[in-house]
Design a protein around this motif. Sequence first.
Motif, mmCIF file in Angstrom:
data_model
loop_
_atom_site.group_PDB
_atom_site.id
_atom_site.type_symbol
_atom_site.label_atom_id
_atom_site.label_comp_id
_atom_site.label_asym_id
_atom_site.label_seq_id
_atom_site.Cartn_x
_atom_site.Cartn_y
_atom_site.Cartn_z
ATOM 1 N N ALA A 19 22.828 41.197 97.447
ATOM 2 C CA ALA A 19 24.180 41.704 97.673
ATOM 3 C C ALA A 19 24.609 41.471 99.114
ATOM 4 O O ALA A 19 25.795 41.207 99.382
ATOM 5 C CB ALA A 19 24.242 43.192 97.324
ATOM 6 N N TRP A 20 23.651 41.516 100.031
ATOM 7 C CA TRP A 20 24.008 41.390 101.453
ATOM 8 C C TRP A 20 24.411 39.955 101.810
ATOM 9 O O TRP A 20 25.215 39.737 102.715
ATOM 10 C CB TRP A 20 22.853 41.856 102.323
ATOM 11 N N GLU A 21 23.847 38.966 101.111
ATOM 12 C CA GLU A 21 24.287 37.577 101.330
ATOM 13 C C GLU A 21 25.759 37.422 100.972
ATOM 14 O O GLU A 21 26.524 36.788 101.701
ATOM 15 C CB GLU A 21 23.431 36.629 100.491
ATOM 16 N N ILE A 22 26.162 37.983 99.850
ATOM 17 C CA ILE A 22 27.572 37.931 99.460
ATOM 18 C C ILE A 22 28.403 38.757 100.426
ATOM 19 O O ILE A 22 29.528 38.373 100.784
ATOM 20 C CB ILE A 22 27.743 38.439 98.016
ATOM 21 N N ARG A 23 27.859 39.890 100.861
ATOM 22 C CA ARG A 23 28.598 40.745 101.810
ATOM 23 C C ARG A 23 28.866 39.991 103.107
ATOM 24 O O ARG A 23 29.959 40.121 103.696
ATOM 25 C CB ARG A 23 27.779 42.016 102.077
ATOM 26 N N ASN A 24 27.888 39.194 103.576
ATOM 27 C CA ASN A 24 28.098 38.436 104.808
ATOM 28 C C ASN A 24 29.204 37.397 104.637
ATOM 29 O O ASN A 24 30.035 37.200 105.535
ATOM 30 C CB ASN A 24 26.796 37.762 105.234
ATOM 31 N N LYS A 25 29.217 36.703 103.473
ATOM 32 C CA LYS A 25 30.309 35.759 103.209
ATOM 33 C C LYS A 25 31.641 36.485 103.142
ATOM 34 O O LYS A 25 32.659 35.999 103.650
ATOM 35 C CB LYS A 25 30.050 35.020 101.895
ATOM 36 N N LEU A 26 31.626 37.649 102.497
ATOM 37 C CA LEU A 26 32.852 38.429 102.380
ATOM 38 C C LEU A 26 33.330 38.879 103.755
ATOM 39 O O LEU A 26 34.530 38.838 104.053
ATOM 40 C CB LEU A 26 32.599 39.631 101.473
ATOM 41 N N THR A 37 36.744 37.844 105.527
ATOM 42 C CA THR A 37 37.643 38.922 105.945
ATOM 43 C C THR A 37 37.988 38.788 107.421
ATOM 44 O O THR A 37 39.152 38.990 107.817
ATOM 45 C CB THR A 37 36.991 40.285 105.670
ATOM 46 N N ASP A 38 36.994 38.439 108.239
ATOM 47 C CA ASP A 38 37.263 38.242 109.666
ATOM 48 C C ASP A 38 38.221 37.072 109.875
ATOM 49 O O ASP A 38 39.135 37.149 110.726
ATOM 50 C CB ASP A 38 35.952 37.984 110.419
ATOM 51 N N GLU A 39 38.002 35.986 109.096
ATOM 52 C CA GLU A 39 38.897 34.827 109.238
ATOM 53 C C GLU A 39 40.316 35.185 108.818
ATOM 54 O O GLU A 39 41.295 34.800 109.470
ATOM 55 C CB GLU A 39 38.375 33.656 108.404
ATOM 56 N N ARG A 40 40.445 35.896 107.724
ATOM 57 C CA ARG A 40 41.792 36.301 107.296
ATOM 58 C C ARG A 40 42.454 37.186 108.332
ATOM 59 O O ARG A 40 43.658 37.070 108.587
ATOM 60 C CB ARG A 40 41.714 37.042 105.961
ATOM 61 N N SER A 41 41.668 38.074 108.935
ATOM 62 C CA SER A 41 42.250 38.931 109.965
ATOM 63 C C SER A 41 42.757 38.101 111.138
ATOM 64 O O SER A 41 43.850 38.353 111.665
ATOM 65 C CB SER A 41 41.189 39.936 110.428
ATOM 66 N N LYS A 42 41.988 37.068 111.539
ATOM 67 C CA LYS A 42 42.432 36.213 112.644
ATOM 68 C C LYS A 42 43.671 35.406 112.259
ATOM 69 O O LYS A 42 44.613 35.255 113.059
ATOM 70 C CB LYS A 42 41.302 35.269 113.048
ATOM 71 N N GLY A 97 42.156 34.242 100.938
ATOM 72 C CA GLY A 97 42.389 35.373 100.053
ATOM 73 C C GLY A 97 41.691 35.199 98.720
ATOM 74 O O GLY A 97 41.119 36.157 98.171
ATOM 75 N N LEU A 98 41.701 33.967 98.212
ATOM 76 C CA LEU A 98 41.005 33.714 96.952
ATOM 77 C C LEU A 98 39.492 33.890 97.113
ATOM 78 O O LEU A 98 38.812 34.443 96.238
ATOM 79 C CB LEU A 98 41.340 32.299 96.463
ATOM 80 N N THR A 99 38.980 33.399 98.256
ATOM 81 C CA THR A 99 37.539 33.545 98.516
ATOM 82 C C THR A 99 37.147 35.020 98.615
ATOM 83 O O THR A 99 36.108 35.446 98.089
ATOM 84 C CB THR A 99 37.167 32.817 99.816
ATOM 85 N N ILE A 100 38.002 35.790 99.284
ATOM 86 C CA ILE A 100 37.704 37.218 99.426
ATOM 87 C C ILE A 100 37.712 37.912 98.074
ATOM 88 O O ILE A 100 36.818 38.709 97.751
ATOM 89 C CB ILE A 100 38.710 37.866 100.387
ATOM 90 N N SER A 101 38.686 37.611 97.263
ATOM 91 C CA SER A 101 38.768 38.240 95.943
ATOM 92 C C SER A 101 37.549 37.906 95.097
ATOM 93 O O SER A 101 36.971 38.777 94.424
ATOM 94 C CB SER A 101 40.045 37.784 95.228
ATOM 95 N N GLU A 102 37.109 36.645 95.160
ATOM 96 C CA GLU A 102 35.960 36.231 94.370
ATOM 97 C C GLU A 102 34.685 36.929 94.869
ATOM 98 O O GLU A 102 33.889 37.439 94.062
ATOM 99 C CB GLU A 102 35.804 34.709 94.467
ATOM 100 N N ASN A 103 34.493 36.967 96.199
ATOM 101 C CA ASN A 103 33.277 37.594 96.738
ATOM 102 C C ASN A 103 33.285 39.113 96.570
ATOM 103 O O ASN A 103 32.210 39.726 96.440
ATOM 104 C CB ASN A 103 33.132 37.241 98.218
ATOM 105 N N GLU A 104 34.446 39.720 96.595
ATOM 106 C CA GLU A 104 34.509 41.165 96.355
ATOM 107 C C GLU A 104 34.008 41.507 94.961
ATOM 108 O O GLU A 104 33.267 42.482 94.775
ATOM 109 C CB GLU A 104 35.943 41.658 96.545
ATOM 110 N N ILE A 105 34.382 40.713 93.990
ATOM 111 C CA ILE A 105 33.930 40.969 92.615
ATOM 112 C C ILE A 105 32.420 40.776 92.510
ATOM 113 O O ILE A 105 31.700 41.603 91.919
ATOM 114 C CB ILE A 105 34.677 40.037 91.638
#
Length: 700
Positions: free
Chosen positions: A596-603, A607-612, A671-679
């Motif tokens: 789960a933490w590997e996916i969390r790191n990608k997420l 998320t950091d990139e989207r914030s920037k 945004g699509l990447t974040i949605s996929e990794n959140e799931i």
Amino acid sequence: MRRIGFVSALAFTLLSSLSIGCQRGPDVQAPALALRRVVIYRNGVAYFERAGRVDTNQVTFRVRNEKVGDFLATLAVMEQGGSSVRSASFPVDLDRDADDEADEEPVDPRYEILLKPPIAAAKADKKKDRLEKVTLTLDGLEHDLLVGYVAETPVWRPSYRLVIDDPKSAAAGAASGTGGTASKSADLQVWGIVQNQSGEDWKGVTLSLVAGAPLAFQAMLDKPVIPVRPIVTDQGEVFGSIPTGETSLADAPPPPPPEQPAWASSGRGEPMGGVKEAEEDYDYAYDERPMAKAEKKAAPGKGVAARDRSASAAGKMSGLSPAAPQPRYMPKRDASGFEQQTRGVMPSAPRSVSALAAVAMEAGTTRYDLPFTVDIPDKSATMVLLLSKKVPGEANFLFSPDGGVPESASHPFRVARFTNDTKGLLERGPIAVFSNGSFLGQGMVDPLPPGATATVPFALERSLAVDQSRDDHAEGARVAKVEAGELEIERDFVTLTKYTIKNGDDNDAKVLVKHPRQWGTRLVSPPAGTEDNVGTGSALVPIAVVKRTTAVLTVDERRGTRQRAGWLSQLAEEAVKAYLVDARSDKVQVELLKKAWEIRNKLRDATDERSKLDTERALLERQSDQIRRDLKAMEKIKTPDAEKLKKDLTERLTKASARLNEVNPRLVQVGLTISENEIRFRDLINAVKITAPPPPEPGK
């Protein structure tokens, strides 16, 4: 007309009588039974035993009016060969007060207000001092009786003596290892102070002192009690409702009736079990004839030796260990005697160890049994030596601020420390501290169970100064709970207390700091020798302070606090990383958490990139809007400088628009990447279940 009420009782008859004479006599009188044993407690009562041989069917006691209740509630009668006490009743005069009032002389109404209080007080004293007659009715005419009862008595009080080496030099040597030799042992003496206010002399009694206070209360069994009863009238009342009962169904057939023993069908009473053993014990403990023989044997001797032999025989008859002769201290001592010390006179130890009290533990209480009989006259006190032995002990300093000693907020006390390695509890009492033939001071010993260590202040040391400060903060993060995709972390609320100790003396010092413990905290990496006293809410923390220097002691206390944390937060990052590398963590949960933490790191990266990108887009949009407003304002200006500025603004607007054209599509992709990794992360983290964190590592 007088009304006499009868109350059923066991083994005694109570009749009223008046005390004779002005002087107050004994609280309990029993001419036929001599006082043999007294056991004094720390709760205001004592147990008295009387024994003797009687050749009548009645034994009469005369008991002080105020003592009758306790006497009736605790009276116990034992006889060789089994009990032969009959059941009886004792009459209680219900109208005694009314008759006493009728016998009083009339008082002039003019002085009634002035005279009534003294008359009432005198009447109360008269009633209090009155003696009541209690009669034991027995079967037969010859009896060897032992009667015990409880009565009010002043508590016995302990007093201690502790002889140690010079505390200042010993503490200095212990701290430095070079400044002297620390005293690791001390001589402890325990004395017991007994007061006799019973109204009779205690002659040749066996004395026991009990440390502890069993439950004891005043019983008013001699006072008639008529409870208030409800009044039921027969006036044809009609109840408004019918009370309902309750029926319980049986779950099993009733048990068969118990078989009747043979003695029940024969009409005889139940046989007394263990009569032979009881007879043997009683004959050994209370028969007066062996006692008389022992006294007769001791008669030819003279002086102290004869008395010692008699006391030894009495000790045998009382069921205690054989008594040793009472110590006789002679003025001339050998080379090791205290009388020949050149440094001063110290409290002397008994020459015979057998003269000390025997210590026994029974039902959680400590009892000191004196091995010889004592004489304590009425209205007097005596002090008896209970213990005298070597105990682990030393002298040093204690920083313990006390509101009653203002200077103790900045200076430590000089203290004596000793360990109770006796067999029993040492009660609270004063202690006198001696060293090298000198009296150093006094202190108070709190109740000290076996094996416990007492630290007793007896003086203030101004050559040592102490300052303290405190800092509170939170640090660390640990996984406390993971359930249903929610993360709960545990942090430490840290309290750092710093003690700065300055030693202005020419000797090194060992200081114990009495640190008040914070509720619910744990000590982290305390110095060696720290005593964390959970029951008192404090810790004794040692520190060595070299002469003419300053030392700093830091006490670290931590208390875990829990809080919710987001999976993408820095606290979650710190807590999960610590859990993954902790060897005590659940291996199955570690593997699930790693995936789960590997996916969390990608997420988190997405998320950091989207914030920037969001921040950059907002900045570009603001810049573009400002440039458009500036160009519109300069439309009518035709100067060369204005034209040049318009050209520059147009180029900047073009670059901003081009960058916006790059940012907006990237934001959609992120945004699509974040949605996929959140799931994916939610599915993996829901499989993780941690219910409790690993315990803190030792010293942390």
